[in-house]
Design a protein around this motif. Sequence first.
Motif, mmCIF file in Angstrom:
data_model
loop_
_atom_site.group_PDB
_atom_site.id
_atom_site.type_symbol
_atom_site.label_atom_id
_atom_site.label_comp_id
_atom_site.label_asym_id
_atom_site.label_seq_id
_atom_site.Cartn_x
_atom_site.Cartn_y
_atom_site.Cartn_z
ATOM 1 N N SER A 65 0.825 -1.217 0.000
ATOM 2 C CA SER A 65 0.000 0.000 0.000
ATOM 3 C C SER A 65 0.854 1.260 0.000
ATOM 4 C CB SER A 65 -0.935 0.014 1.207
ATOM 5 O OG SER A 65 -0.198 0.207 2.407
ATOM 6 N N ARG A 66 2.162 1.118 0.179
ATOM 7 C CA ARG A 66 3.046 2.275 0.287
ATOM 8 C C ARG A 66 3.521 2.799 -1.065
ATOM 9 N NH1 ARG A 66 7.817 4.633 0.053
ATOM 10 N NH2 ARG A 66 8.594 5.806 1.800
ATOM 11 N N LYS A 67 3.122 2.192 -2.140
ATOM 12 C CA LYS A 67 3.596 2.639 -3.449
ATOM 13 C C LYS A 67 3.358 4.133 -3.634
ATOM 14 C CE LYS A 67 3.291 -1.627 -6.041
ATOM 15 N NZ LYS A 67 2.725 -2.266 -7.234
ATOM 16 N N VAL A 68 4.373 4.815 -4.135
ATOM 17 C CA VAL A 68 4.335 6.259 -4.338
ATOM 18 C C VAL A 68 4.297 6.525 -5.836
ATOM 19 C CG1 VAL A 68 5.587 8.415 -3.974
ATOM 20 C CG2 VAL A 68 5.604 6.654 -2.198
ATOM 21 N N ASP A 69 3.413 7.431 -6.257
ATOM 22 C CA ASP A 69 3.322 7.786 -7.672
ATOM 23 C C ASP A 69 4.671 8.270 -8.182
ATOM 24 O OD1 ASP A 69 0.647 7.162 -7.742
ATOM 25 O OD2 ASP A 69 -0.038 9.217 -7.428
ATOM 26 N N GLY A 70 5.019 7.852 -9.374
ATOM 27 C CA GLY A 70 6.259 8.298 -9.995
ATOM 28 C C GLY A 70 7.465 7.468 -9.611
ATOM 29 N N VAL A 71 7.295 6.465 -8.746
ATOM 30 C CA VAL A 71 8.400 5.600 -8.346
ATOM 31 C C VAL A 71 8.154 4.220 -8.949
ATOM 32 C CG1 VAL A 71 9.618 4.546 -6.412
ATOM 33 C CG2 VAL A 71 8.738 6.874 -6.195
ATOM 34 N N ASN A 72 9.169 3.674 -9.578
ATOM 35 C CA ASN A 72 9.050 2.345 -10.170
ATOM 36 C C ASN A 72 9.468 1.285 -9.160
ATOM 37 O OD1 ASN A 72 8.303 3.273 -12.813
ATOM 38 N ND2 ASN A 72 10.422 3.936 -13.068
ATOM 39 N N TYR A 73 8.667 0.220 -9.060
ATOM 40 C CA TYR A 73 8.947 -0.877 -8.133
ATOM 41 C C TYR A 73 9.049 -2.193 -8.895
ATOM 42 C CZ TYR A 73 7.489 2.346 -4.445
ATOM 43 O OH TYR A 73 7.383 3.414 -3.592
ATOM 44 N N ARG A 74 9.971 -3.053 -8.453
ATOM 45 C CA ARG A 74 10.107 -4.396 -8.981
ATOM 46 C C ARG A 74 9.910 -5.372 -7.830
ATOM 47 N NH1 ARG A 74 13.865 -1.276 -10.045
ATOM 48 N NH2 ARG A 74 15.364 -2.171 -8.612
ATOM 49 N N PRO A 75 8.948 -6.295 -7.941
ATOM 50 C CA PRO A 75 8.748 -7.265 -6.854
ATOM 51 C C PRO A 75 9.825 -8.348 -6.851
ATOM 52 C CG PRO A 75 7.179 -7.662 -8.623
ATOM 53 C CD PRO A 75 7.969 -6.439 -9.008
ATOM 54 N N ARG A 76 10.249 -8.735 -5.642
ATOM 55 C CA ARG A 76 11.228 -9.812 -5.481
ATOM 56 C C ARG A 76 10.932 -10.537 -4.181
ATOM 57 N NH1 ARG A 76 16.548 -10.631 -3.377
ATOM 58 N NH2 ARG A 76 16.668 -8.521 -2.580
ATOM 59 N N GLU A 77 10.874 -11.858 -4.233
ATOM 60 C CA GLU A 77 10.659 -12.648 -3.025
ATOM 61 C C GLU A 77 11.947 -12.667 -2.202
ATOM 62 O OE1 GLU A 77 7.693 -14.199 -1.831
ATOM 63 O OE2 GLU A 77 7.001 -12.798 -3.354
ATOM 64 N N VAL A 78 11.809 -12.399 -0.904
ATOM 65 C CA VAL A 78 12.964 -12.390 0.000
ATOM 66 C C VAL A 78 12.609 -13.159 1.267
ATOM 67 C CG1 VAL A 78 13.868 -10.188 -0.869
ATOM 68 C CG2 VAL A 78 12.284 -10.198 1.077
ATOM 69 N N SER A 79 13.620 -13.598 1.972
ATOM 70 C CA SER A 79 13.407 -14.265 3.258
ATOM 71 C C SER A 79 12.835 -13.270 4.258
ATOM 72 C CB SER A 79 14.728 -14.804 3.804
ATOM 73 O OG SER A 79 15.243 -15.794 2.957
ATOM 74 N N SER A 80 11.992 -13.782 5.164
ATOM 75 C CA SER A 80 11.443 -12.919 6.209
ATOM 76 C C SER A 80 11.475 -13.654 7.546
ATOM 77 C CB SER A 80 10.006 -12.495 5.876
ATOM 78 O OG SER A 80 9.144 -13.611 5.885
ATOM 79 N N VAL A 81 11.495 -12.867 8.604
ATOM 80 C CA VAL A 81 11.530 -13.408 9.956
ATOM 81 C C VAL A 81 10.756 -12.476 10.877
ATOM 82 C CG1 VAL A 81 13.710 -12.246 10.554
ATOM 83 C CG2 VAL A 81 13.066 -14.360 11.738
ATOM 84 N N THR A 82 10.111 -13.045 11.877
ATOM 85 C CA THR A 82 9.519 -12.200 12.921
ATOM 86 C C THR A 82 10.570 -11.986 13.996
ATOM 87 O OG1 THR A 82 8.680 -14.009 14.302
ATOM 88 C CG2 THR A 82 7.226 -13.223 12.511
ATOM 89 N N LEU A 83 10.467 -10.886 14.697
ATOM 90 C CA LEU A 83 11.405 -10.633 15.791
ATOM 91 C C LEU A 83 11.184 -11.618 16.932
ATOM 92 C CD1 LEU A 83 11.578 -6.743 15.773
ATOM 93 C CD2 LEU A 83 13.297 -8.382 14.967
ATOM 94 N N ASP A 84 9.936 -12.049 17.139
ATOM 95 C CA ASP A 84 9.673 -13.053 18.179
ATOM 96 C C ASP A 84 10.415 -14.348 17.881
ATOM 97 O OD1 ASP A 84 8.046 -11.442 19.765
ATOM 98 O OD2 ASP A 84 6.182 -12.169 18.862
ATOM 99 N N THR A 85 10.355 -14.813 16.637
ATOM 100 C CA THR A 85 11.057 -16.041 16.257
ATOM 101 C C THR A 85 12.561 -15.855 16.361
ATOM 102 O OG1 THR A 85 9.283 -16.744 14.779
ATOM 103 C CG2 THR A 85 11.464 -17.690 14.374
ATOM 104 N N PHE A 86 13.058 -14.737 15.847
ATOM 105 C CA PHE A 86 14.499 -14.484 15.896
ATOM 106 C C PHE A 86 14.992 -14.457 17.344
ATOM 107 C CE2 PHE A 86 18.303 -11.964 16.142
ATOM 108 C CZ PHE A 86 19.072 -12.486 15.108
ATOM 109 N N ALA A 87 14.277 -13.753 18.208
ATOM 110 C CA ALA A 87 14.687 -13.658 19.616
ATOM 111 C C ALA A 87 14.706 -15.042 20.268
ATOM 112 C CB ALA A 87 13.760 -12.717 20.375
ATOM 113 N N HIS A 88 13.706 -15.842 19.967
ATOM 114 C CA HIS A 88 13.655 -17.205 20.517
ATOM 115 C C HIS A 88 14.815 -18.043 19.997
ATOM 116 C CE1 HIS A 88 12.409 -21.455 20.504
ATOM 117 N NE2 HIS A 88 11.971 -21.160 21.717
#
Length: 176
Positions: A65-88
């Motif tokens: 939802s943060r897309k800004v008019d006039g800015v080009n974006y390319r989607p890419r799948e990346v690894s993700s982690v929650t801070l709860d999981t990382f802390a554990h």
Amino acid sequence: ADVAGPAGSFFAFEPHAGHFARLKFFAEANPGYRISCHEAAVSDRDGTVTLLESDRPGWHTIDSSRKVDGVNYRPREVSSVTLDTFAHDHDVGVVDVLKVDVEGAEARVLDGARRLFTEGRVRVLIIELWHPGGGMTPPLLRKLDEMGLETQDATTGGPVTPSGSSQTSNAVCRPK
């Protein structure tokens, strides 16, 4: 880094490959500090998320939802982690300072750190708040309040409000 000194541990996350390389370079150039770098997005789920890579440095986001008019974006799948999981998984007890600057995905990061906050394990949260179109972010401010955090503008110490045409402001949050 100077406050924590060599005894402190730093965990840094960056999903964008180019920015991650710079982060690793900085960490390696400062061997006196315990900096652990992780090429992942911090989010509300473990696994993968879509990173929208921007043609403007520093405007990458996992918040569609943060897309800004006039800015080009390319989607890419990346690894993700929650801070709860990382802390554990990394036996992180108390987090003295948590700095969040995620270009509009702040709520997702907070959702993924709910246990840390509920257990009172985050002493200070410094968070960049993104104000779409210069407006306020009432849902995010409400979320911080519901999490039991007192929120102040990092510059003035007063209430959080966007300044001028700025789309961001920084807040310091502490348990009430």
